[in-house]
Design a protein around this motif. Sequence first.
Motif, short mmCIF file in Angstrom:
data_model
loop_
_atom_site.label_atom_id
_atom_site.label_comp_id
_atom_site.label_asym_id
_atom_site.label_seq_id
_atom_site.Cartn_x
_atom_site.Cartn_y
_atom_site.Cartn_z
N MET A 119 0.86 -1.19 0.00
CA MET A 119 0.00 0.00 0.00
C MET A 119 0.89 1.24 0.00
SD MET A 119 -3.23 0.64 2.56
CE MET A 119 -2.35 1.46 3.89
N THR A 120 0.72 2.12 -0.99
CA THR A 120 1.52 3.34 -1.02
C THR A 120 0.89 4.40 -0.12
OG1 THR A 120 0.29 4.02 -2.97
CG2 THR A 120 2.43 2.98 -3.36
N ASP A 121 1.70 5.38 0.27
CA ASP A 121 1.19 6.45 1.12
C ASP A 121 0.20 7.33 0.35
OD1 ASP A 121 2.87 5.38 2.94
OD2 ASP A 121 4.17 7.13 3.16
N ILE A 122 -0.66 8.01 1.11
CA ILE A 122 -1.64 8.91 0.48
C ILE A 122 -1.66 10.20 1.30
CG2 ILE A 122 -3.60 7.99 1.84
CD1 ILE A 122 -5.37 8.29 -0.64
N SER A 123 -1.91 11.33 0.63
CA SER A 123 -1.96 12.59 1.39
C SER A 123 -3.30 12.68 2.11
CB SER A 123 -1.80 13.79 0.46
OG SER A 123 -2.97 13.95 -0.32
N ALA A 124 -3.33 13.50 3.16
CA ALA A 124 -4.57 13.69 3.93
C ALA A 124 -5.67 14.18 3.00
CB ALA A 124 -4.32 14.70 5.04
N GLN A 125 -5.33 15.11 2.11
CA GLN A 125 -6.34 15.68 1.20
C GLN A 125 -6.88 14.61 0.24
OE1 GLN A 125 -7.40 18.98 1.57
NE2 GLN A 125 -9.05 18.15 0.33
N ASP A 126 -5.99 13.80 -0.34
CA ASP A 126 -6.44 12.77 -1.29
C ASP A 126 -7.32 11.73 -0.59
OD1 ASP A 126 -5.14 14.05 -3.29
OD2 ASP A 126 -3.49 12.60 -3.49
N PHE A 127 -6.96 11.37 0.65
CA PHE A 127 -7.76 10.40 1.38
C PHE A 127 -9.14 10.99 1.69
CE2 PHE A 127 -8.51 7.96 5.53
CZ PHE A 127 -8.98 6.84 4.87
N HIS A 128 -9.14 12.23 2.13
CA HIS A 128 -10.39 12.94 2.40
C HIS A 128 -11.27 12.97 1.14
CE1 HIS A 128 -12.80 16.70 2.31
NE2 HIS A 128 -13.08 16.39 3.56
N ASP A 129 -10.66 13.36 0.02
CA ASP A 129 -11.43 13.49 -1.22
C ASP A 129 -11.99 12.14 -1.67
OD1 ASP A 129 -10.78 16.12 -1.02
OD2 ASP A 129 -9.34 16.14 -2.70
N ALA A 130 -11.22 11.07 -1.48
CA ALA A 130 -11.69 9.73 -1.89
C ALA A 130 -12.87 9.30 -1.01
CB ALA A 130 -10.56 8.72 -1.78
N LEU A 131 -12.80 9.58 0.28
CA LEU A 131 -13.91 9.23 1.19
C LEU A 131 -15.17 10.01 0.81
CD1 LEU A 131 -11.98 9.18 4.60
CD2 LEU A 131 -12.94 7.18 3.46
N VAL A 132 -14.98 11.28 0.44
CA VAL A 132 -16.12 12.11 0.04
C VAL A 132 -16.69 11.61 -1.30
CG1 VAL A 132 -16.85 14.45 -0.64
CG2 VAL A 132 -15.27 14.14 1.29
N ALA A 133 -15.81 11.34 -2.25
CA ALA A 133 -16.26 10.91 -3.59
C ALA A 133 -17.09 9.63 -3.51
CB ALA A 133 -15.05 10.71 -4.51
N HIS A 134 -16.75 8.77 -2.57
CA HIS A 134 -17.50 7.51 -2.43
C HIS A 134 -18.65 7.63 -1.42
CE1 HIS A 134 -13.83 6.15 -4.43
NE2 HIS A 134 -14.60 5.20 -4.93
N LYS A 135 -18.99 8.88 -1.08
CA LYS A 135 -20.12 9.16 -0.16
C LYS A 135 -19.98 8.47 1.19
CE LYS A 135 -23.67 10.28 -3.61
NZ LYS A 135 -22.76 10.54 -4.74
N LEU A 136 -18.74 8.26 1.59
CA LEU A 136 -18.51 7.62 2.90
C LEU A 136 -18.56 8.68 3.99
CD1 LEU A 136 -15.73 5.20 1.69
CD2 LEU A 136 -18.06 4.59 2.34
N ILE A 137 -18.00 9.87 3.70
CA ILE A 137 -18.14 10.98 4.64
C ILE A 137 -18.73 12.18 3.91
CG2 ILE A 137 -16.25 10.19 6.13
CD1 ILE A 137 -14.58 12.57 5.02
N ILE A 138 -19.36 13.10 4.68
CA ILE A 138 -20.09 14.23 4.12
C ILE A 138 -19.52 15.52 4.71
CG2 ILE A 138 -22.40 15.25 3.86
CD1 ILE A 138 -23.41 12.33 4.83
N PRO A 139 -18.77 16.29 3.91
CA PRO A 139 -18.16 17.51 4.46
C PRO A 139 -19.22 18.51 4.92
CG PRO A 139 -17.41 17.08 2.21
CD PRO A 139 -18.51 16.12 2.48
N VAL A 140 -18.92 19.24 5.99
CA VAL A 140 -19.87 20.24 6.50
C VAL A 140 -19.26 21.63 6.57
CG1 VAL A 140 -21.22 18.57 7.84
CG2 VAL A 140 -19.27 19.71 8.91
N GLY A 141 -18.02 21.78 6.14
CA GLY A 141 -17.39 23.09 6.17
C GLY A 141 -16.36 23.24 7.27
N VAL A 142 -16.59 22.62 8.42
CA VAL A 142 -15.63 22.69 9.52
C VAL A 142 -14.79 21.42 9.50
CG1 VAL A 142 -15.38 22.81 12.04
CG2 VAL A 142 -17.26 24.01 10.91
N PRO A 143 -13.45 21.54 9.58
CA PRO A 143 -12.63 20.32 9.56
C PRO A 143 -12.91 19.42 10.75
CG PRO A 143 -11.25 22.31 9.66
CD PRO A 143 -12.67 22.76 9.70
N GLY A 144 -12.93 18.12 10.49
CA GLY A 144 -13.09 17.16 11.59
C GLY A 144 -14.50 17.05 12.12
#
Lengths: 80, 302
Positions: free
Chosen positions: B1-26
Amino acid sequence: MIENIRNILKEHARLSADISTLSDTSDLYQAGMTSHASVNVMLALEASFDVEFPDRMLKRTVFQSVSAIREAVEELTAGK
Amino acid sequence: MTDISAQDFHDALVAHKLIIPVGVPGAFGRGPVFEDVLRRFGDLVSEAAKGDVAEHMLFPPIIDRRVFEKSDYLESFPQLAGTIFSFSGNDAQHREMMNCVHEHKPWAQYQSMTDVVLAPAACYPIYPQLTGTLPEDGRLVDVQNWVFRHEPSPEPTRMQSFRIREMVRAGRPEQVADWRDMWLERGLALLRRLGLPAEPETASDPFFGRGGRMLAANQRMQKLKFEVVVPVLSAAKPTAVCSFNYHQDHFGLLFDIKTADGQVAHTACLGFGLERVTMALFRVHGYVTAEWPAEVRKVLWP
Protein backbone atom coordinates in the motif's frame (compact mmCIF):
# COMPACT_ATOMS: atom_id res chain seq x y z
CA MET A 1 20.20 24.37 48.12
CA ILE A 2 18.92 21.21 49.79
CA GLU A 3 16.80 23.36 52.11
CA ASN A 4 15.30 25.18 49.15
CA ILE A 5 14.57 21.93 47.29
CA ARG A 6 12.93 20.46 50.37
CA ASN A 7 10.73 23.57 50.77
CA ILE A 8 9.62 23.31 47.15
CA LEU A 9 8.81 19.62 47.64
CA LYS A 10 6.88 20.41 50.79
CA GLU A 11 4.76 22.90 48.91
CA HIS A 12 4.29 21.17 45.55
CA ALA A 13 4.99 17.43 45.72
CA ARG A 14 1.77 16.54 47.60
CA LEU A 15 3.67 13.83 49.50
CA SER A 16 1.78 11.50 51.79
CA ALA A 17 4.68 11.59 54.27
CA ASP A 18 6.25 14.66 55.92
CA ILE A 19 9.28 15.67 53.83
CA SER A 20 11.40 16.02 57.00
CA THR A 21 11.02 12.25 57.61
CA LEU A 22 12.50 11.45 54.18
CA SER A 23 16.21 11.13 53.47
CA ASP A 24 17.85 12.82 50.49
CA THR A 25 17.80 9.51 48.63
CA SER A 26 14.22 8.47 49.47
CA ASP A 27 12.05 7.79 46.41
CA LEU A 28 9.61 10.69 46.15
CA TYR A 29 7.23 8.78 43.88
CA GLN A 30 7.07 6.02 46.51
CA ALA A 31 6.30 8.76 49.02
CA GLY A 32 3.18 9.73 47.07
CA MET A 33 4.35 12.28 44.49
CA THR A 34 2.15 11.90 41.39
CA SER A 35 3.26 12.67 37.82
CA HIS A 36 1.17 15.85 37.86
CA ALA A 37 2.74 16.90 41.16
CA SER A 38 6.22 16.30 39.75
CA VAL A 39 5.43 18.76 36.94
CA ASN A 40 4.56 21.42 39.54
CA VAL A 41 7.81 20.62 41.38
CA MET A 42 9.73 21.03 38.12
CA LEU A 43 8.11 24.43 37.39
CA ALA A 44 8.71 25.64 40.96
CA LEU A 45 12.39 24.60 40.79
CA GLU A 46 12.76 26.54 37.53
CA ALA A 47 11.27 29.67 39.09
CA SER A 48 13.27 29.35 42.30
CA PHE A 49 16.68 28.61 40.76
CA ASP A 50 16.12 30.62 37.58
CA VAL A 51 16.91 27.67 35.34
CA GLU A 52 15.13 25.85 32.53
CA PHE A 53 15.13 22.08 32.40
CA PRO A 54 15.98 20.97 28.86
CA ASP A 55 13.85 18.22 27.25
CA ARG A 56 16.40 15.51 28.03
CA MET A 57 15.92 16.23 31.76
CA LEU A 58 12.11 16.21 31.69
CA LYS A 59 11.88 12.65 32.93
CA ARG A 60 10.94 10.70 35.98
CA THR A 61 14.41 9.81 37.27
CA VAL A 62 15.56 13.45 37.42
CA PHE A 63 12.87 14.19 40.05
CA GLN A 64 13.06 10.86 41.87
CA SER A 65 14.75 12.08 45.06
CA VAL A 66 16.11 15.19 46.76
CA SER A 67 19.65 14.27 45.77
CA ALA A 68 18.67 13.55 42.14
CA ILE A 69 17.04 16.99 41.98
CA ARG A 70 20.10 18.62 43.56
CA GLU A 71 22.35 16.99 40.97
CA ALA A 72 20.13 18.25 38.15
CA VAL A 73 19.90 21.79 39.53
CA GLU A 74 23.68 21.87 40.10
CA GLU A 75 24.25 20.85 36.52
CA LEU A 76 21.94 23.62 35.29
CA THR A 77 23.37 26.32 37.54
CA ALA A 78 27.04 25.37 36.90
CA GLY A 79 28.82 28.17 35.11
CA LYS A 80 26.12 30.68 36.00
CA MET B 1 0.00 0.00 0.00
CA THR B 2 1.52 3.34 -1.02
CA ASP B 3 1.19 6.45 1.12
CA ILE B 4 -1.64 8.91 0.48
CA SER B 5 -1.96 12.59 1.39
CA ALA B 6 -4.57 13.69 3.93
CA GLN B 7 -6.34 15.68 1.20
CA ASP B 8 -6.44 12.77 -1.29
CA PHE B 9 -7.76 10.40 1.38
CA HIS B 10 -10.39 12.94 2.40
CA ASP B 11 -11.43 13.49 -1.22
CA ALA B 12 -11.69 9.73 -1.89
CA LEU B 13 -13.91 9.23 1.19
CA VAL B 14 -16.12 12.11 0.04
CA ALA B 15 -16.26 10.91 -3.59
CA HIS B 16 -17.50 7.51 -2.43
CA LYS B 17 -20.12 9.16 -0.16
CA LEU B 18 -18.51 7.62 2.90
CA ILE B 19 -18.14 10.98 4.64
CA ILE B 20 -20.09 14.23 4.12
CA PRO B 21 -18.16 17.51 4.46
CA VAL B 22 -19.87 20.24 6.50
CA GLY B 23 -17.39 23.09 6.17
CA VAL B 24 -15.63 22.69 9.52
CA PRO B 25 -12.63 20.32 9.56
CA GLY B 26 -13.09 17.16 11.59
CA ALA B 27 -16.88 17.57 11.89
CA PHE B 28 -18.04 15.74 8.74
CA GLY B 29 -21.14 13.56 8.49
CA ARG B 30 -21.10 9.82 7.84
CA GLY B 31 -22.81 8.06 4.94
CA PRO B 32 -24.86 4.85 5.26
CA VAL B 33 -22.15 2.49 3.98
CA PHE B 34 -19.61 3.98 6.39
CA GLU B 35 -22.12 3.57 9.23
CA ASP B 36 -22.89 -0.02 8.27
CA VAL B 37 -19.21 -0.98 8.48
CA LEU B 38 -18.76 0.95 11.75
CA ARG B 39 -21.76 -0.76 13.36
CA ARG B 40 -20.64 -4.18 12.20
CA PHE B 41 -17.19 -3.62 13.68
CA GLY B 42 -18.88 -2.63 16.94
CA ASP B 43 -20.83 -5.89 16.82
CA LEU B 44 -17.56 -7.81 16.45
CA VAL B 45 -16.22 -6.11 19.58
CA SER B 46 -19.42 -7.10 21.41
CA GLU B 47 -19.03 -10.66 20.17
CA ALA B 48 -15.40 -10.79 21.38
CA ALA B 49 -16.43 -9.36 24.78
CA LYS B 50 -19.50 -11.58 25.17
CA GLY B 51 -18.08 -13.85 27.89
CA ASP B 52 -16.77 -10.97 30.03
CA VAL B 53 -20.12 -10.07 31.64
CA ALA B 54 -19.53 -6.33 31.57
CA GLU B 55 -22.02 -3.82 32.94
CA HIS B 56 -23.42 -1.75 30.05
CA MET B 57 -24.09 1.94 30.60
CA LEU B 58 -25.08 4.72 28.25
CA PHE B 59 -24.30 8.37 28.92
CA PRO B 60 -24.97 11.51 26.89
CA PRO B 61 -21.91 13.06 25.20
CA ILE B 62 -21.62 15.67 27.96
CA ILE B 63 -20.27 15.30 31.48
CA ASP B 64 -20.70 17.09 34.78
CA ARG B 65 -18.18 19.95 34.83
CA ARG B 66 -17.26 19.05 38.44
CA VAL B 67 -16.29 15.51 37.39
CA PHE B 68 -14.29 16.98 34.53
CA GLU B 69 -12.49 19.43 36.85
CA LYS B 70 -11.76 16.66 39.32
CA SER B 71 -10.38 14.32 36.65
CA ASP B 72 -7.25 16.46 35.91
CA TYR B 73 -8.17 16.53 32.19
CA LEU B 74 -7.78 20.32 32.11
CA GLU B 75 -4.38 20.02 33.74
CA SER B 76 -3.20 17.59 31.05
CA PHE B 77 -5.08 18.62 27.88
CA PRO B 78 -6.42 22.21 28.11
CA GLN B 79 -5.99 22.54 24.33
CA LEU B 80 -8.38 19.66 23.57
CA ALA B 81 -11.20 20.39 26.00
CA GLY B 82 -14.62 21.65 24.94
CA THR B 83 -16.39 23.62 27.66
CA ILE B 84 -20.04 24.44 26.98
CA PHE B 85 -21.13 28.07 27.31
CA SER B 86 -24.65 29.39 26.92
CA PHE B 87 -26.69 32.58 27.04
CA SER B 88 -28.40 33.51 30.27
CA GLY B 89 -28.95 37.25 29.89
CA ASN B 90 -32.01 39.50 29.56
CA ASP B 91 -33.83 40.92 26.52
CA ALA B 92 -31.48 43.87 26.16
CA GLN B 93 -28.40 41.64 26.30
CA HIS B 94 -30.02 39.29 23.80
CA ARG B 95 -30.48 42.20 21.37
CA GLU B 96 -26.86 43.29 21.89
CA MET B 97 -25.64 39.76 21.30
CA MET B 98 -27.71 39.42 18.12
CA ASN B 99 -26.38 42.73 16.81
CA CYS B 100 -22.87 41.38 17.26
CA VAL B 101 -23.81 38.09 15.56
CA HIS B 102 -25.34 39.87 12.57
CA GLU B 103 -22.39 42.22 12.28
CA HIS B 104 -19.94 39.29 12.57
CA LYS B 105 -18.43 40.77 15.71
CA PRO B 106 -17.32 38.68 18.73
CA TRP B 107 -20.29 37.66 20.92
CA ALA B 108 -18.56 35.41 23.47
CA GLN B 109 -18.94 38.13 26.14
CA TYR B 110 -22.69 37.35 26.26
CA GLN B 111 -22.07 33.68 27.05
CA SER B 112 -21.36 32.14 30.41
CA MET B 113 -20.02 28.77 31.44
CA THR B 114 -22.58 26.01 32.03
CA ASP B 115 -22.36 23.05 34.40
CA VAL B 116 -21.48 20.65 31.56
CA VAL B 117 -18.53 20.05 29.23
CA LEU B 118 -18.32 17.91 26.12
CA ALA B 119 -17.11 14.41 26.98
CA PRO B 120 -13.42 14.19 26.04
CA ALA B 121 -13.44 10.39 26.34
CA ALA B 122 -16.21 7.87 26.78
CA CYS B 123 -14.89 6.61 30.12
CA TYR B 124 -15.11 9.80 32.24
CA PRO B 125 -18.74 9.38 33.40
CA ILE B 126 -17.89 5.86 34.61
CA TYR B 127 -15.38 6.62 37.39
CA PRO B 128 -17.84 8.43 39.70
CA GLN B 129 -20.12 5.37 39.33
CA LEU B 130 -17.37 3.17 40.78
CA THR B 131 -16.97 5.11 44.04
CA GLY B 132 -17.08 2.77 47.03
CA THR B 133 -15.86 -0.78 47.55
CA LEU B 134 -15.59 -3.06 44.53
CA PRO B 135 -16.67 -6.70 44.63
CA GLU B 136 -13.91 -9.35 44.87
CA ASP B 137 -13.63 -9.64 41.07
CA GLY B 138 -13.59 -5.88 40.57
CA ARG B 139 -15.87 -4.27 38.00
CA LEU B 140 -15.95 -4.02 34.23
CA VAL B 141 -18.02 -1.41 32.39
CA ASP B 142 -18.70 -1.22 28.64
CA VAL B 143 -19.77 2.08 27.05
CA GLN B 144 -19.87 3.80 23.70
CA ASN B 145 -20.06 7.53 23.17
CA TRP B 146 -19.38 10.50 20.96
CA VAL B 147 -16.37 12.41 22.26
CA PHE B 148 -15.02 15.88 21.52
CA ARG B 149 -11.40 16.91 20.94
CA HIS B 150 -10.57 20.43 19.89
CA GLU B 151 -8.09 19.60 17.17
CA PRO B 152 -9.50 20.73 13.80
CA SER B 153 -7.52 19.12 10.99
CA PRO B 154 -8.00 18.38 7.29
CA GLU B 155 -6.73 14.87 8.06
CA PRO B 156 -9.84 12.61 8.06
CA THR B 157 -8.64 10.38 10.92
CA ARG B 158 -8.15 13.41 13.19
CA MET B 159 -11.70 14.41 14.08
CA GLN B 160 -13.25 16.92 16.47
CA SER B 161 -16.12 14.57 17.21
CA PHE B 162 -16.07 10.80 16.93
CA ARG B 163 -17.21 7.62 18.62
CA ILE B 164 -15.23 5.49 21.02
CA ARG B 165 -16.25 2.04 22.15
CA GLU B 166 -14.66 1.94 25.55
CA MET B 167 -14.30 -0.47 28.42
CA VAL B 168 -13.11 0.30 31.91
CA ARG B 169 -11.74 -2.27 34.35
CA ALA B 170 -11.37 -1.50 38.04
CA GLY B 171 -9.85 -3.83 40.60
CA ARG B 172 -6.58 -4.97 42.11
CA PRO B 173 -3.45 -4.06 40.12
CA GLU B 174 -2.94 -7.59 38.77
CA GLN B 175 -6.62 -7.96 37.79
CA VAL B 176 -6.41 -4.74 35.82
CA ALA B 177 -3.06 -5.50 34.17
CA ASP B 178 -4.17 -9.03 33.21
CA TRP B 179 -7.37 -7.67 31.68
CA ARG B 180 -5.42 -5.08 29.69
CA ASP B 181 -2.96 -7.68 28.40
CA MET B 182 -5.82 -10.02 27.46
CA TRP B 183 -7.57 -7.27 25.47
CA LEU B 184 -4.37 -6.22 23.73
CA GLU B 185 -4.11 -9.74 22.27
CA ARG B 186 -7.83 -9.87 21.60
CA GLY B 187 -7.89 -6.48 19.89
CA LEU B 188 -4.93 -7.38 17.67
CA ALA B 189 -6.56 -10.68 16.67
CA LEU B 190 -9.86 -8.95 15.89
CA LEU B 191 -8.26 -6.30 13.67
CA ARG B 192 -6.01 -8.83 11.92
CA ARG B 193 -9.03 -11.04 11.15
CA LEU B 194 -10.32 -8.04 9.21
CA GLY B 195 -7.15 -7.97 7.14
CA LEU B 196 -5.68 -4.93 8.91
CA PRO B 197 -1.90 -5.07 9.53
CA ALA B 198 -2.34 -4.07 13.17
CA GLU B 199 0.69 -3.73 15.48
CA PRO B 200 0.98 -2.78 19.16
CA GLU B 201 3.20 0.10 20.27
CA THR B 202 4.10 1.90 23.47
CA ALA B 203 2.54 5.34 23.28
CA SER B 204 2.00 8.61 25.11
CA ASP B 205 -0.82 11.13 25.23
CA PRO B 206 -0.57 14.63 23.70
CA PHE B 207 -0.08 16.32 27.10
CA PHE B 208 0.05 20.12 26.96
CA GLY B 209 3.17 22.26 27.29
CA ARG B 210 6.57 21.65 28.86
CA GLY B 211 5.08 19.89 31.85
CA GLY B 212 3.30 17.73 29.29
CA ARG B 213 6.58 16.59 27.81
CA MET B 214 7.51 15.32 31.24
CA LEU B 215 4.14 13.58 31.69
CA ALA B 216 4.51 11.97 28.25
CA ALA B 217 8.06 10.78 29.05
CA ASN B 218 6.83 9.32 32.37
CA GLN B 219 3.94 7.58 30.64
CA ARG B 220 6.24 6.00 28.07
CA MET B 221 8.85 4.98 30.60
CA GLN B 222 6.27 3.29 32.80
CA LYS B 223 4.58 1.74 29.74
CA LEU B 224 1.19 3.04 30.87
CA LYS B 225 -0.23 3.55 27.38
CA PHE B 226 -0.29 1.17 24.45
CA GLU B 227 -1.84 1.74 21.08
CA VAL B 228 -2.71 -0.61 18.28
CA VAL B 229 -1.70 1.10 15.07
CA VAL B 230 -2.56 0.47 11.41
CA PRO B 231 -1.02 2.25 8.40
CA VAL B 232 -3.79 4.49 7.04
CA LEU B 233 -2.11 7.51 5.46
CA SER B 234 1.48 6.35 5.79
CA ALA B 235 3.41 3.21 6.65
CA ALA B 236 6.05 5.24 8.53
CA LYS B 237 3.45 7.05 10.66
CA PRO B 238 0.65 4.54 11.26
CA THR B 239 -2.66 5.61 12.82
CA ALA B 240 -3.78 4.54 16.28
CA VAL B 241 -7.12 2.72 16.07
CA CYS B 242 -7.22 1.34 19.59
CA SER B 243 -5.70 2.63 22.78
CA PHE B 244 -5.05 1.12 26.21
CA ASN B 245 -4.44 3.32 29.22
CA TYR B 246 -3.37 2.04 32.61
CA HIS B 247 -4.16 4.79 35.13
CA GLN B 248 -2.71 2.94 38.15
CA ASP B 249 -4.38 4.50 41.23
CA HIS B 250 -5.14 7.90 39.60
CA PHE B 251 -8.94 7.51 39.34
CA GLY B 252 -9.09 5.21 42.38
CA LEU B 253 -7.72 8.06 44.52
CA LEU B 254 -9.75 10.82 42.84
CA PHE B 255 -13.08 8.99 43.04
CA ASP B 256 -12.46 6.96 46.19
CA ILE B 257 -12.65 3.52 44.58
CA LYS B 258 -11.51 0.67 46.88
CA THR B 259 -10.83 -2.99 46.27
CA ALA B 260 -12.64 -5.63 48.35
CA ASP B 261 -9.61 -5.75 50.69
CA GLY B 262 -9.69 -2.00 51.26
CA GLN B 263 -6.79 -0.89 49.01
CA VAL B 264 -7.04 1.96 46.50
CA ALA B 265 -8.31 0.34 43.29
CA HIS B 266 -6.38 0.54 40.05
CA THR B 267 -8.17 1.25 36.77
CA ALA B 268 -7.45 0.83 33.08
CA CYS B 269 -9.47 1.59 29.99
CA LEU B 270 -9.36 0.52 26.40
CA GLY B 271 -11.03 2.30 23.54
CA PHE B 272 -11.58 1.46 19.89
CA GLY B 273 -11.76 4.56 17.71
CA LEU B 274 -14.71 3.37 15.64
CA GLU B 275 -14.33 5.88 12.81
CA ARG B 276 -10.61 5.19 12.59
CA VAL B 277 -11.08 1.42 12.35
CA THR B 278 -13.71 2.01 9.65
CA MET B 279 -11.43 4.38 7.73
CA ALA B 280 -8.55 1.91 8.00
CA LEU B 281 -10.77 -0.78 6.43
CA PHE B 282 -11.68 1.48 3.50
CA ARG B 283 -8.09 2.51 3.03
CA VAL B 284 -6.68 -1.03 3.14
CA HIS B 285 -9.44 -2.85 1.21
CA GLY B 286 -10.71 -0.10 -1.10
CA TYR B 287 -13.62 2.33 -1.08
CA VAL B 288 -16.22 -0.16 -2.39
CA THR B 289 -17.19 -2.80 0.16
CA ALA B 290 -18.45 -5.22 -2.55
CA GLU B 291 -14.84 -5.47 -3.73
CA TRP B 292 -13.35 -6.28 -0.32
CA PRO B 293 -11.63 -9.67 0.08
CA ALA B 294 -14.14 -12.51 0.59
CA GLU B 295 -12.61 -13.54 3.95
CA VAL B 296 -13.01 -10.01 5.30
CA ARG B 297 -16.59 -9.73 4.00
CA LYS B 298 -17.44 -13.04 5.62
CA VAL B 299 -16.39 -11.71 9.04
CA LEU B 300 -18.27 -8.40 8.71
CA TRP B 301 -21.36 -9.66 6.87
CA PRO B 302 -21.72 -13.24 8.15
